[in-house]
Enzyme design. Structure first.
Site, PDB file in Angstrom:
ATOM      1  N   GLU A 110      -3.652   1.514  -3.101  1.00 38.85           N
ATOM      2  CA  GLU A 110      -4.439   2.338  -3.327  1.00 38.85           C
ATOM      3  C   GLU A 110      -3.792   2.965  -4.779  1.00 38.85           C
ATOM      4  O   GLU A 110      -3.733   4.229  -5.306  1.00 38.85           O
ATOM      5  CB  GLU A 110      -3.869   3.729  -2.329  1.00 38.85           C
ATOM      6  CG  GLU A 110      -5.362   3.468  -1.768  1.00 38.85           C
ATOM      7  CD  GLU A 110      -5.007   3.636   0.029  1.00 38.85           C
ATOM      8  OE1 GLU A 110      -4.174   4.771  -0.030  1.00 38.85           O
ATOM      9  OE2 GLU A 110      -6.141   3.398   0.691  1.00 38.85           O
TER      10      GLU A 110
ATOM     11  N   ASP B 123       0.929  -0.878   0.501  1.00 34.87           N
ATOM     12  CA  ASP B 123       0.449  -0.303  -0.378  1.00 34.87           C
ATOM     13  C   ASP B 123       0.669   1.419   0.222  1.00 34.87           C
ATOM     14  O   ASP B 123       2.060   1.487   0.357  1.00 34.87           O
ATOM     15  CB  ASP B 123      -0.938   0.404   1.268  1.00 34.87           C
ATOM     16  CG  ASP B 123      -1.725   0.888   1.206  1.00 34.87           C
ATOM     17  OD1 ASP B 123      -2.585   1.646   0.028  1.00 34.87           O
ATOM     18  OD2 ASP B 123      -2.836   1.220   1.970  1.00 34.87           O
TER      19      ASP B 123
ATOM     20  N   ILE C  83       0.347   9.004   2.270  1.00 40.24           N
ATOM     21  CA  ILE C  83       1.355  10.069   3.015  1.00 40.24           C
ATOM     22  C   ILE C  83       1.813  10.497   4.602  1.00 40.24           C
ATOM     23  O   ILE C  83       0.840  10.127   5.602  1.00 40.24           O
ATOM     24  CB  ILE C  83       0.550  10.969   2.496  1.00 40.24           C
ATOM     25  CG1 ILE C  83       1.172  11.036   0.648  1.00 40.24           C
ATOM     26  CG2 ILE C  83       1.505  12.542   2.480  1.00 40.24           C
ATOM     27  CD1 ILE C  83       0.273  12.208   0.312  1.00 40.24           C
ATOM     28  N   HIS C  84       3.078   9.861   4.973  1.00 43.87           N
ATOM     29  CA  HIS C  84       3.017   9.968   6.698  1.00 43.87           C
ATOM     30  C   HIS C  84       3.685  11.533   6.766  1.00 43.87           C
ATOM     31  O   HIS C  84       5.087  12.046   5.514  1.00 43.87           O
ATOM     32  CB  HIS C  84       3.559   8.670   6.999  1.00 43.87           C
ATOM     33  CG  HIS C  84       2.587   7.749   7.056  1.00 43.87           C
ATOM     34  ND1 HIS C  84       2.195   7.496   8.631  1.00 43.87           N
ATOM     35  CD2 HIS C  84       3.037   6.944   6.524  1.00 43.87           C
ATOM     36  CE1 HIS C  84       1.330   6.213   7.893  1.00 43.87           C
ATOM     37  NE2 HIS C  84       1.598   5.900   6.668  1.00 43.87           N
ATOM     38  N   ARG C  85       3.756  11.948   7.740  1.00 42.53           N
ATOM     39  CA  ARG C  85       4.866  13.081   8.070  1.00 42.53           C
ATOM     40  C   ARG C  85       5.968  12.148   9.179  1.00 42.53           C
ATOM     41  O   ARG C  85       6.516  11.617   9.646  1.00 42.53           O
ATOM     42  CB  ARG C  85       4.209  13.431   9.496  1.00 42.53           C
ATOM     43  CG  ARG C  85       4.817  14.548  10.190  1.00 42.53           C
ATOM     44  CD  ARG C  85       3.784  15.168  11.282  1.00 42.53           C
ATOM     45  NE  ARG C  85       3.950  15.236  12.242  1.00 42.53           N
ATOM     46  CZ  ARG C  85       3.156  14.812  13.935  1.00 42.53           C
ATOM     47  NH1 ARG C  85       2.040  15.021  13.385  1.00 42.53           N
ATOM     48  NH2 ARG C  85       4.096  14.369  14.459  1.00 42.53           N
TER      49      ARG C  85
ATOM     50  N   GLU D  55      -0.416  21.703  11.299  1.00 45.56           N
ATOM     51  CA  GLU D  55      -1.182  20.883   9.843  1.00 45.56           C
ATOM     52  C   GLU D  55      -2.331  21.293   9.809  1.00 45.56           C
ATOM     53  O   GLU D  55      -2.627  22.555  10.183  1.00 45.56           O
ATOM     54  CB  GLU D  55      -1.761  20.482  11.410  1.00 45.56           C
ATOM     55  CG  GLU D  55      -0.148  19.036  11.959  1.00 45.56           C
ATOM     56  CD  GLU D  55       0.031  17.517  11.430  1.00 45.56           C
ATOM     57  OE1 GLU D  55      -0.458  17.970  10.370  1.00 45.56           O
ATOM     58  OE2 GLU D  55       0.927  17.004  11.737  1.00 45.56           O
TER      59      GLU D  55
END
Length: 487
Positions: free
Chosen positions: A232, A164, A167-169, A288
């Site tokens: 995805e 998969d 998007i992550h920080r 954020e």
């Protein structure tokens, strides 16, 4: 006819050919806070503190400390641009994504030379240094460090092998170390890392930066629309009508997006947690999507980087956390999820959905609902409940009739002012899990909130009762083509 978009470079070429959608500067810019500070005024929009606006995407050709590298920002910070890049009417983007999820085209592994591996830097090289190799900016002066905000993280489940993209920080913490923040229970790769930790294993991971915008949009789907095991990247394949091409990483057992500008290869290390601001000690992470700067986490996982590969003359892609870019990436997949769930339950009633900018694409949705018969009265509220169940982070739903443009917040507020009564048309659902980044979702703000991240979800029903539709007809103007008078 515009060239087909297949990667970041062809996307930028398309925008270059569209008046007012892309600008460049050769003036040197400091990546630490200055670059984002500039773009705030040019085109950030979203929930960024005013003054800001929606404007063109921008390329910085002269980034201090990174000779030869360029940084693109704001590529998706406009629904108009997203529509052009996905070859779709901007108002139909949610519907297009919904159909793409249902008709996936899985990625394929290419044996050809990958553009993302034209230049290779291995962590074993004596001069390897993420700070120098990756021109990652900081959004504000108090950010924990340089952030990779548009890294397509790709990994595979240790048990099933299902892959998969998410998007992550990601924050650079050292010459070969990144921190990664997993929102508990919210992302598939977080679950993969947890399982690998249970097994005492490292989780191979690739981070592809600067890719086809279809990948960036498609990667932001969440359960239940894309459950565990759904890759995805297949959404992007469906959007483009052809599979995303992957290549094998050079130093870890994982794949990466073959035509990315940059790829970071590495492994998520088990049983290690990182203080996000361990180098800056500011107490903050980064801005954020709700518009506030989030606190630094002491529960970030660590990625040990094994290599950085990139194209010749690479283009770094970044975004401002609370900008309109987040609204596009988070909001449009949410629109697709809500539209799909309601359409299955009551076909033909929900005309459209807009996850509006003030909610950052996550907290707020406007549902344009058409009551076809008297028995549809009340179904509009059922649609709102389905929206809440489809997307747990949603806090407010506005319901409007088919004669209200759900994409125009002035029109939505007009409906609220002329079709809504506070004592009859507000429906509250207290004590429901929502999103931890909303500072008002806290016990200090309401007795109904038992834990941080719980909210009172609210429906604002601004629709006309079916039996009173004749009383609420809008003024009908003559429909003419203004081209005869105004070119």
């Amino acid at each position: 006819m515009a060239a087909k978009v297949t990667d970041l470079r062809s996307a930028l070429k398309m925008l270059e050919d569209m008046p007012g959608q892309l600008i460049e500067t050769d003036v040197e810019v400091e990546p630490m806070a200055e670059l984002s500070g500039v773009y705030r005024h040019v085109g950030a929009g979203g929930t960024v503190m005013r003054p800001t606006k929606e404007g063109p995407a921008m390329i910085f050709n002269n980034v201090k400390g990174h000779p030869g590298a360029r940084v693109a920002i704001g590529v998706l910070a406009s629904r108009t641009r997203v529509g052009a890049l996905l070859e779709c009417d901007p108002k139909d983007l949610g519907k297009k994504l919904y159909h793409s999820v249902n008709n996936p085209i899985p990625p394929v592994l290419t044996e050809e030379a990958a553009p993302c591996q034209e230049v290779v830097h291995k962590a074993t090289d004596p001069d390897f240094d993420l700070y120098k190799l990756v021109p990652a900016p900081t959004n504000t002066p108090v950010d924990a460090g340089p952030y990779i905000t548009l890294g397509m993280c790709y990994a595979s489940h240790p048990d099933t092998g299902a892959s998969d993209v998410t998007i992550h920080r990601l924050c650079i913490q050292g010459k070969d170390e990144l921190s990664i923040f997993f929102t508990p229970g919210a992302r598939h790769i977080g679950a993969m890392a947890e399982r690998a930790e249970e097994l005492g294993q490292r989780l191979p991971i690739s981070i592809s930066i600067g890719v086809d915008p279809a990948i960036e949009i498609g990667s932001c789907f969440e359960p239940p629309t894309t459950p565990m095991g759904y890759d995805e990247l297949a959404v992007a394949g469906a959007l483009r009508g052809e599979a995303v091409r992957l290549c094998k990483c050079l130093t870890v057992n994982e794949c990466a997006i073959a035509n990315a500008e940059y790829v970071i290869e590495g492994e998520v290390v088990p049983n290690v947690r990182v203080q996000e601001d361990q180098n800056s000690h500011t107490g903050y992470a980064m801005p954020e999507f709700p518009g506030y700067t989030g606190p630094a986490s002491d529960q970030c996982w660590m990625i040990k980087v094994t290599a950085v590969t990139h194209r010749k003359n690479p283009i770094m892609q970044t975004c401002i956390g609370p900008s309109e870019e987040h609204v596009s990436m988070a909001g449009i997949p949410t629109e697709a999820s809500i539209y799909g769930m309601v359409e299955k339950a009551m076909p033909g009633r929900l005309q459209n959905v807009y996850c509006a900018s003030p909610g950052g694409g996550k907290y707020m949705a406007v549902l344009q609902f058409k009551k076809l018969t008297a028995s549809d009265e009340g179904r509009q509220r059922q649609a709102a409940l389905l929206a809440f169940s489809a997307f747990s982070e949603l806090k407010h739903v506005f319901l409007v009739d088919e004669d209200v443009d759900c994409f125009d917040m002035n029109d939505v507020l007009w409906a609220m002012n002329t079709r809504f009564q506070g004592d009859a048309d507000i429906i509250t659902i207290p004590g429901v899990r929502c999103h931890p980044l909303d500072p008002s979702n806290d016990p200090s703000c309401s007795g109904s909130i038992r834990d941080h991240g719980i909210a009172c979800k609210t429906i604002f029903d601004c629709t006309v009762p079916y039996d009173q539709k004749d009383r609420f007809k809008r003024a009908q103007f003559k429909d003419v083509d203004p081209e005869h008078w105004v070119k």
